[in-house]
Design a protein around this motif. Structure first.
Motif, PDB file in Angstrom:
ATOM      1  N   GLN A 178       4.022   2.703  10.874  1.00  0.00           N
ATOM      2  CA  GLN A 178       3.179   3.864  11.157  1.00  0.00           C
ATOM      3  C   GLN A 178       3.614   5.109  10.390  1.00  0.00           C
ATOM      4  O   GLN A 178       2.804   5.998  10.153  1.00  0.00           O
ATOM      5  N   HIS A 179       4.881   5.197  10.016  1.00  0.00           N
ATOM      6  CA  HIS A 179       5.377   6.424   9.402  1.00  0.00           C
ATOM      7  C   HIS A 179       5.647   6.307   7.902  1.00  0.00           C
ATOM      8  O   HIS A 179       5.872   7.318   7.239  1.00  0.00           O
ATOM      9  N   LEU A 180       5.636   5.089   7.367  1.00  0.00           N
ATOM     10  CA  LEU A 180       5.879   4.917   5.945  1.00  0.00           C
ATOM     11  C   LEU A 180       4.558   4.693   5.205  1.00  0.00           C
ATOM     12  O   LEU A 180       3.658   4.027   5.713  1.00  0.00           O
ATOM     13  N   ASP A 181       4.453   5.255   4.008  1.00  0.00           N
ATOM     14  CA  ASP A 181       3.247   5.080   3.198  1.00  0.00           C
ATOM     15  C   ASP A 181       3.236   3.701   2.555  1.00  0.00           C
ATOM     16  O   ASP A 181       4.264   3.013   2.468  1.00  0.00           O
ATOM     17  N   ASP A 182       2.063   3.321   2.063  1.00  0.00           N
ATOM     18  CA  ASP A 182       1.913   1.987   1.478  1.00  0.00           C
ATOM     19  C   ASP A 182       2.834   1.788   0.278  1.00  0.00           C
ATOM     20  O   ASP A 182       3.312   0.668   0.040  1.00  0.00           O
ATOM     21  N   ASP A 183       3.087   2.854  -0.498  1.00  0.00           N
ATOM     22  CA  ASP A 183       3.913   2.687  -1.692  1.00  0.00           C
ATOM     23  C   ASP A 183       5.411   2.765  -1.401  1.00  0.00           C
ATOM     24  O   ASP A 183       6.225   2.656  -2.312  1.00  0.00           O
ATOM     25  N   HIS A 184       5.788   2.966  -0.147  1.00  0.00           N
ATOM     26  CA  HIS A 184       7.210   2.996   0.200  1.00  0.00           C
ATOM     27  C   HIS A 184       7.799   1.584   0.280  1.00  0.00           C
ATOM     28  O   HIS A 184       8.971   1.371  -0.061  1.00  0.00           O
ATOM     29  N   LEU A 185       7.014   0.631   0.741  1.00  0.00           N
ATOM     30  CA  LEU A 185       7.480  -0.745   0.904  1.00  0.00           C
ATOM     31  C   LEU A 185       6.672  -1.661  -0.011  1.00  0.00           C
ATOM     32  O   LEU A 185       5.441  -1.552  -0.103  1.00  0.00           O
ATOM     33  N   ARG A 186       7.368  -2.574  -0.681  1.00  0.00           N
ATOM     34  CA  ARG A 186       6.689  -3.505  -1.594  1.00  0.00           C
ATOM     35  C   ARG A 186       6.084  -4.687  -0.850  1.00  0.00           C
ATOM     36  O   ARG A 186       4.941  -5.073  -1.114  1.00  0.00           O
ATOM     37  N   ALA A 187       6.859  -5.260   0.088  1.00  0.00           N
ATOM     38  CA  ALA A 187       6.362  -6.446   0.790  1.00  0.00           C
ATOM     39  C   ALA A 187       7.249  -6.726   1.997  1.00  0.00           C
ATOM     40  O   ALA A 187       8.443  -6.406   1.983  1.00  0.00           O
ATOM     41  N   PRO A 188       6.679  -7.334   3.067  1.00  0.00           N
ATOM     42  CA  PRO A 188       7.504  -7.741   4.198  1.00  0.00           C
ATOM     43  C   PRO A 188       8.354  -8.960   3.840  1.00  0.00           C
ATOM     44  O   PRO A 188       7.935  -9.802   3.043  1.00  0.00           O
TER      45      PRO A 188
END
Length: 653
Positions: free
Chosen positions: A226-236
């Motif tokens: 909920q608090h991180l943007d889409d470009d912060h994480l590459r993949a689960p």
């Protein structure tokens, strides 16, 4: 004393009235009524609860949670020992009071306000202050003399997150050691904050990419997503882990910090090539503690007044880390000063020190660069490509400013900040600690009392208008022009002459904000004026001449003078003198203008006179009846909270 209108006032007369909470003076002591053993200290506590110097047996019984009969017997025992006296009065057969009245007035007193998470301490011992500094923030102090001050502490979430304990139980034990009794609600909140500080971590995967790990599936789903943007994480990667975009590590840490979950950074960062450097200066005990704490955390901000030795502690840290080091500074003057400090206090090879700024660009094992250059796109890739073992952010409050923020994204195994006062007017103190690390340092007052730093005496001098034309101009102006006219009150030049004549044997700095005023003062005093327009080479030479010893003021009309062609005893300086410039023999600072500036700027200017030895005097000139009065009081209140003595004087018409 505090900006919180609902907060208590530290001091002997602190309001401990009804706050809707259980204070130090109420509640069951947990002792058996039948075997109550009343000590003199507990009798003092009962008197404090009554807010009177005398008490009856029934009042003592109520305060200590015992029976009136048991209290009467215990008080009689204290009377027999000569520690308490008794007196028969008409309204009540007997009242009791301490034989030693002075001890009641001077003993340490602790009052807790658990719902506000605030603690007020009058006349705290060094032990109490040391304990509180581990998990609480010193908000304010009152009093003027060491040993008589009252202290207001607040326990914030970031203080709990950064507390130097192995677990929450150790932190709670330290809390209980200074509070008069247990506060379950406060302890529960502290435990919850401790858990929050250990719920997310960054680590390096065996395949050399960065992973964000959450303590539970719900944290990853309900907090991180909920608090991180889409470009912060590459993949689960799993229900509790995700692959992090390495370019967004700083943003990930900031976003989760804002959500109330500080991230533990356990990445396997490189230290770069080894640097051959040893410290040649002995550290003070508190500096050793700073360095040890930093090495345990691998990040942090050394916070202490000018003269407390932050630079030397930083050099000791560089030597301890032993890896490639980048030192970021706000100006070319500071870059050159850092180079000299490294050579003076360590065995570093001069060839291993590089300067990278507008004048020269060298990358070496120890590189000193300006924030502005390091953040520029055309230079950024060069700094990004290095495997820094340590990045040192001098004057760390710059990091949260937009123009310098990009430098905080540079990654290193260790991140160290230095600042006398990291507060920014935008309230972004938490941002500084997120981008660099948590505060590490002794409180200013402790350094003053220990004699490590000379405590400055600050005097606000309210200067009247003596020029009717200037006063009329002020009355008809508004906005910035009005502030400028108050700052340039012509009567200030006469007041500066008076102060310099009163201290003709001391080195003096005159601070200004408006360049026209600086030039006018410099012309009137026949001394140099240093501003941002002064060429760097000329600045360095003037600062060097000012540092020379054995100079004084000329006799006669009190005007400052140059004893010979190479020595200066007075300088007029603009904002370039606010930060970091080392002028160790500056004994007097006169703030002629700049009172619309920040609290940090007020601390910096007062701090130019804070040194290990010698007198330290700061005069703040404010035009009477103008907005400068409020600005002066606001800036100096910030210093007073740190234990600096501040007084006020009305200059005669």
């Amino acid at each position: 004393m505090t900006d919180d209108a609902d907060g208590p006032t530290a001091g002997p007369d602190a309001d401990t009235g009804d706050t809707g909470e259980n204070d130090v003076d109420t509640g069951d002591t947990g002792e058996n009524d039948a075997d109550a053993d009343l000590s003199l200290d507990r009798f003092h506590e009962a008197l404090e609860g009554e807010e009177r110097p005398i008490a009856t047996a029934s009042e003592v019984a109520r305060r200590l949670g015992t029976t009136q009969s048991a209290a009467r017997d215990a008080l009689a025992a204290l009377v027999d020992r000569g520690e308490v006296d008794r007196l028969d009065v008409e309204s009540d057969p007997v009242v009791f009071y301490p034989t030693d009245w002075g001890r009641l007035a001077t003993r340490e007193r602790v009052v807790a306000f658990p719902n506000r998470r605030e603690i007020v301490v009058d006349r705290p011992t060094q032990y109490t202050r040391a304990r509180l500094s581990q998990f609480a923030y010193l908000v304010d102090t009152t009093g003027t003399e060491p040993g008589t001050r009252g202290y207001l502490y607040r326990i914030r979430q970031e203080d709990v997150w950064a507390a130097p304990f192995d677990d929450a139980d150790a932190l709670i034990a330290s809390l209980r050691s200074v509070l008069p009794r247990r506060y379950e609600h406060l302890e529960d909140w502290i435990r919850d904050q401790w858990r929050r500080a250990h719920r997310f971590r960054l680590y390096t995967h065996e395949d050399d990419y960065v992973v964000l790990q959450a303590a539970s599936e719900s944290l990853m789903g309900n907090v991180a997503d909920q608090h991180l943007d889409d470009d912060h994480l590459r993949a689960p990667i799993s229900e509790t882990e995700a692959w992090v975009n390495e370019e967004a590590v700083a943003e990930v840490k900031r976003a989760l910090y804002d959500a109330g979950y500080p991230v533990e950074d356990d990445r396997d960062l490189e230290t770069g090539d080894p640097v051959d450097i040893d410290l040649t200066t002995d550290l003070r005990a508190y500096q050793e503690t700073w360095v040890e704490t930093f090495l345990e955390r691998r990040s942090g901000v050394y916070v202490g007044p000018p003269g407390s030795g932050k630079t030397v502690a930083a050099i000791a840290t560089i030597a301890a880390v032993g890896g490639e080091t980048l030192i970021l500074v706000p100006s070319r003057e500071l870059a050159g000063q850092w180079r000299e400090e490294l050579l003076d206090h360590s065995t570093v090879d001069p060839a291993d020190i590089g300067l990278y700024h507008g004048g020269q660009k060298e990358i070496r094992p120890v590189t000193i660069a300006t924030y502005q250059i390091a953040g520029m796109d055309r230079h950024r890739s060069l700094f990004d490509s290095r495997k820094w073992g340590l990045i040192c952010f001098d004057e760390a409050h710059h990091v949260s400013a937009p123009v310098y923020r990009r430098t905080a994204e540079l990654q290193s195994k260790h991140r160290l900040g230095l600042s006398a006062t990291p507060v920014r007017e935008t309230g972004s103190e938490e941002e500084i600690y997120t981008l660099i690390g948590q505060p590490i340092g002794a409180d200013w007052d402790a350094l003053f009392e220990a004699g490590f730093v000379q405590e400055p005496e600050v005097e606000i001098r309210y200067v009247p208008w003596r020029d009717e034309l200037a006063q009329n101009e002020y009355a008809s102006a508004d906005g910035r022009e009005r502030r400028r006219l108050a700052a340039e009150n012509p009567a200030k030049i006469e007041e500066i002459r008076y102060l310099l004549a009163a201290h003709r044997d001391k080195k003096a700095l005159v601070f200004i904000e408006f360049l026209d005023q600086g030039e006018a003062i410099a012309d009137a005093l026949d001394v140099p004026f240093i501003s941002g327009e002064t060429p760097h080479r000329d600045r360095a030479e003037l600062f060097r001449r000012f540092r020379e010893e054995g100079v004084g003021k000329a006799e006669g009309d009190g005007s400052p003078a140059v004893r010979d062609s190479d020595d200066l005893d007075t300088l007029v300086v603009s904002r370039v003198g606010d930060e970091g410039i080392d002028l160790p023999n500056a004994e007097v600072a006169i703030v002629a203008s700049g009172l619309g500036g920040s609290r940090r700027q007020g601390s910096q200017r007062a701090g130019r006179t804070m040194r290990p030895a010698g007198s330290a005097l700061v005069y703040v000139l404010a035009t009477r009846g103008s907005g400068e009065e409020e600005f002066a009081q606001r800036q100096m209140r910030h210093l007073a909270r740190k234990g600096v003595r501040v007084r006020e004087t009305n200059v005669a018409e």
